[in-house]
Design an enzyme around this catalytic site. Structure first.
Site, short mmCIF file in Angstrom:
data_model
loop_
_atom_site.label_atom_id
_atom_site.label_comp_id
_atom_site.label_asym_id
_atom_site.label_seq_id
_atom_site.Cartn_x
_atom_site.Cartn_y
_atom_site.Cartn_z
N CYS A 35 4.43 9.21 0.08
CA CYS A 35 3.05 9.69 -0.03
C CYS A 35 2.94 10.64 -1.22
O CYS A 35 3.73 11.57 -1.34
CB CYS A 35 2.63 10.38 1.26
SG CYS A 35 0.97 11.07 1.17
N ARG A 55 0.84 -1.22 0.00
CA ARG A 55 0.00 0.00 0.00
C ARG A 55 0.88 1.27 0.00
O ARG A 55 1.00 1.95 -1.01
CB ARG A 55 -0.95 -0.03 1.21
CG ARG A 55 -2.08 0.98 1.15
CD ARG A 55 -1.70 2.39 1.51
NE ARG A 55 -1.09 2.53 2.83
CZ ARG A 55 -0.53 3.66 3.26
NH1 ARG A 55 -0.50 4.73 2.50
NH2 ARG A 55 0.03 3.72 4.45
N ASP A 56 1.50 1.58 1.12
CA ASP A 56 2.29 2.82 1.20
C ASP A 56 3.43 2.78 0.18
O ASP A 56 3.79 3.78 -0.43
CB ASP A 56 2.86 2.99 2.62
CG ASP A 56 3.16 4.44 2.98
OD1 ASP A 56 3.41 5.23 2.07
OD2 ASP A 56 3.16 4.77 4.18
N HIS A 62 5.31 4.57 12.65
CA HIS A 62 5.28 4.49 11.17
C HIS A 62 6.25 5.56 10.67
O HIS A 62 5.90 6.73 10.58
CB HIS A 62 3.83 4.75 10.71
CG HIS A 62 3.63 4.82 9.24
ND1 HIS A 62 3.00 3.81 8.52
CD2 HIS A 62 3.92 5.77 8.32
CE1 HIS A 62 2.93 4.15 7.24
NE2 HIS A 62 3.47 5.34 7.09
N ASN A 86 8.90 4.20 3.67
CA ASN A 86 9.09 3.82 5.07
C ASN A 86 10.44 3.15 5.22
O ASN A 86 11.04 2.70 4.25
CB ASN A 86 8.02 2.80 5.48
CG ASN A 86 6.65 3.40 5.53
OD1 ASN A 86 6.03 3.63 4.49
ND2 ASN A 86 6.19 3.70 6.72
N HIS A 142 8.81 7.10 7.99
CA HIS A 142 9.42 7.21 6.66
C HIS A 142 10.90 7.56 6.88
O HIS A 142 11.27 8.12 7.91
CB HIS A 142 8.68 8.25 5.82
CG HIS A 142 7.36 7.73 5.32
ND1 HIS A 142 7.19 7.25 4.06
CD2 HIS A 142 6.18 7.58 5.95
CE1 HIS A 142 5.94 6.83 3.92
NE2 HIS A 142 5.30 7.02 5.06
P1 HMG Z 1 -12.98 14.39 -2.78
O1 HMG Z 1 -12.65 14.70 -4.21
O2 HMG Z 1 -13.17 15.54 -1.83
O3 HMG Z 1 -14.22 13.38 -2.70
O4 HMG Z 1 -11.82 13.45 -2.24
P2 HMG Z 1 -15.76 13.61 -2.86
O5 HMG Z 1 -16.45 12.93 -1.73
O6 HMG Z 1 -16.08 15.06 -3.13
O7 HMG Z 1 -16.09 12.76 -4.21
C1 HMG Z 1 -15.54 13.15 -5.47
C2 HMG Z 1 -15.44 11.94 -6.38
O8 HMG Z 1 -14.57 10.97 -5.81
C3 HMG Z 1 -16.77 11.22 -6.60
O9 HMG Z 1 -16.71 10.67 -7.92
C4 HMG Z 1 -16.72 10.09 -5.62
O10 HMG Z 1 -17.49 8.98 -6.04
C5 HMG Z 1 -15.25 9.72 -5.65
P3 HMG Z 1 -17.39 11.41 -9.18
O11 HMG Z 1 -18.82 11.60 -8.77
O12 HMG Z 1 -16.66 12.71 -9.33
O13 HMG Z 1 -17.15 10.43 -10.29
N1 HMG Z 1 -14.81 9.11 -4.38
C6 HMG Z 1 -14.31 7.87 -4.28
N2 HMG Z 1 -14.04 6.92 -5.19
C7 HMG Z 1 -13.54 5.76 -4.73
N3 HMG Z 1 -13.25 5.50 -3.44
C8 HMG Z 1 -13.50 6.43 -2.50
C9 HMG Z 1 -14.05 7.67 -2.91
N4 HMG Z 1 -14.41 8.78 -2.25
C10 HMG Z 1 -14.87 9.65 -3.15
N5 HMG Z 1 -13.22 6.17 -1.23
C11 HMG Z 1 -11.00 11.73 -0.74
C12 HMG Z 1 -11.79 13.03 -0.88
C13 HMG Z 1 -10.78 11.48 0.73
C14 HMG Z 1 -11.79 10.59 -1.36
C15 HMG Z 1 -9.66 11.91 -1.51
O14 HMG Z 1 -9.04 13.05 -1.01
C16 HMG Z 1 -8.74 10.73 -1.35
O15 HMG Z 1 -9.00 9.66 -1.89
N6 HMG Z 1 -7.64 10.91 -0.60
C17 HMG Z 1 -6.69 9.84 -0.30
C18 HMG Z 1 -5.30 10.29 -0.61
C19 HMG Z 1 -4.38 9.15 -0.29
O16 HMG Z 1 -4.66 8.00 -0.54
N7 HMG Z 1 -3.20 9.49 0.27
C20 HMG Z 1 -2.21 8.50 0.60
C21 HMG Z 1 -2.62 7.62 1.74
S1 HMG Z 1 -2.36 8.39 3.32
C22 HMG Z 1 -0.69 8.12 3.65
O17 HMG Z 1 0.03 7.65 2.80
C23 HMG Z 1 -0.19 8.41 5.04
C24 HMG Z 1 0.05 7.16 5.88
O18 HMG Z 1 0.99 6.30 5.25
C25 HMG Z 1 0.62 7.56 7.23
C26 HMG Z 1 1.76 8.56 7.06
O19 HMG Z 1 2.81 8.22 6.53
O20 HMG Z 1 1.51 9.71 7.46
C27 HMG Z 1 -1.24 6.38 6.12
MG MG Z 2 3.09 6.54 5.25
#
Ligand code: HMG
Ligand code: MG
Length: 301
Positions: A240, A15-16, A207, A249, A209
């Site tokens: 990320c 994933r990450d 966690h 990480n 990095h």
């Molecule tokens: P948004 O654009 O504000 O979402 O994104 P929305 O609710 O306004 O919806 C817009 C569109 O997105 C719609 O589609 C929804 O259906 C779709 P449309 O009508 O335009 O065709 N949508 C989705 N589709 C599939 N799955 C979903 C989903 N939600 C909405 N779940 C949202 C808001 C949170 C979804 C977006 O910002 C997002 O996906 N963010 C995730 C970013 C991400 O994955 N970042 C990396 C992971 S975090 C990380 O790595 C940190 C970690 O490792 C710890 C660390 O190191 O700190 C965990």
């Molecule tokens: Mg991370």
């Protein structure tokens, strides 16, 4: 020092690690990576995320990857879920654990999830309830626990505040995340201490990095506090997409080598883990980011 005698590692590589890859990684390769990690003895694997495919295209195959894994009893398969839509998509895939992720910094929260910290907690509250009612364990990630790519230093008070909010909505475990790998041991200890104000020692993990090469030192500093659960990424894959310049990480291989060298058990077979890292590095046509894997491969040759 009273180091733990056993450590649990979660490999977040699938994933990450892979979420930031520009080149498309086929479903079969992702599944094979998970299989190799479980064969190496990992007891928890963060498989994928049910986030918006527009935001993170690499994770669009989430359901296919989950469906293709030959599960081994006793291993936990976790997935990231940013909102109710993500949780609903994840549920048919029967994850053992979901990860809700929020940031200790407002700007990162906006950039990563398009909402404020408070809004993210509001989103999570009904998700936590639904997941727990379904018997799914809920972990929370506290991103930017020491530093933010946009706001700079993050004070422990912000971590404490976020940990409290997570606790209040029923999140069972929190991971103190150094998203951009800027932390150093004392800062990490302060962030850990902040999380520990609201969570038991058994419900907190690290966690880290490794952008600035501090992740092993930060792990050691956490071990000193009794923390015994850590995330790591095979071959040090990743980063990320919303934290520019941040690398993966700490490599799982490096962590396992350090822990075994300290007489701390992980249940992981380092040779098999190195093979898993070689498998994905070869596929990506890249050298492993793990110093230990590089050393062991040189020795094998
Ligand atoms: P948004 O654009 O504000 O979402 O994104 P929305 O609710 O306004 O919806 C817009 C569109 O997105 C719609 O589609 C929804 O259906 C779709 P449309 O009508 O335009 O065709 N949508 C989705 N589709 C599939 N799955 C979903 C989903 N939600 C909405 N779940 C949202 C808001 C949170 C979804 C977006 O910002 C997002 O996906 N963010 C995730 C970013 C991400 O994955 N970042 C990396 C992971 S975090 C990380 O790595 C940190 C970690 O490792 C710890 C660390 O190191 O700190 C965990
Ligand atoms: Mg991370």
């Amino acid at each position: 020092m009273n180091f733990p005698t056993r450590v649990k590692l979660v490999d977040v590589g699938p994933r990450d690690g892979l979420q930031n890859e520009k080149q498309h990684v086929p479903v079969a390769i992702k599944i094979e990576l998970v299989h190799r990690l479980q064969a190496a003895g990992l007891k928890e694997i963060e498989v994928t995320s049910f986030v918006s495919p527009k935001w993170v295209p690499q994770m669009a195959d989430n359901a296919q990857v989950m469906a293709g894994i030959a599960r081994v009893p006793g291993i936990r398969y976790s997935v990231l879920t940013p909102n109710l839509q993500g949780l609903q998509a994840a549920l048919p895939c029967r994850p053992d654990e979901i990860v809700v992720f929020a940031a200790a910094s407002q700007t990162f929260s906006q950039k990563n999830t398009n909402c404020s910290i408070e809004e993210s907690i509001e989103r999570f509250a009904p998700m936590v309830q639904t997941a727990r009612d379904a018997g799914i364990y809920v972990r929370g990630a506290l991103s930017c626990a020491v530093g933010c790519p946009f706001e700079g230093d993050v004070p422990p008070a912000s971590v404490e505040r976020l940990a409290l909010m997570m606790k209040q909505i029923g999140v069972q475990h929190v991971g103190v995340a150094d998203t951009i790998g800027v932390g150093t041991p004392r800062k990490i200890q302060a962030a850990m201490q902040a999380a520990l104000k609201h969570y038991d020692l058994n419900d907190v993990s690290g966690h880290f990095h490794d952008t600035y090469g501090q992740a092993l030192a930060n792990t050691l500093a956490s071990l000193e506090m009794g923390v015994w659960q850590f995330d790591a990424s095979v071959a040090g894959l990743g980063g990320c997409p919303y934290a520019k310049g941040a690398t993966g990480n700490v490599a799982t291989e490096d962590l396992v080598y350090m822990l075994h060298g300290m007489g701390i058990e992980t249940g992981i077979d380092l040779d098999k883990l190195v093979d898993a890292g070689t498998f994905i590095s070869d596929h990506l046509q890249r050298k492993s980011n793990s110093r230990v894997a590089t050393a062991l491969l040189n020795k094998r040759a």
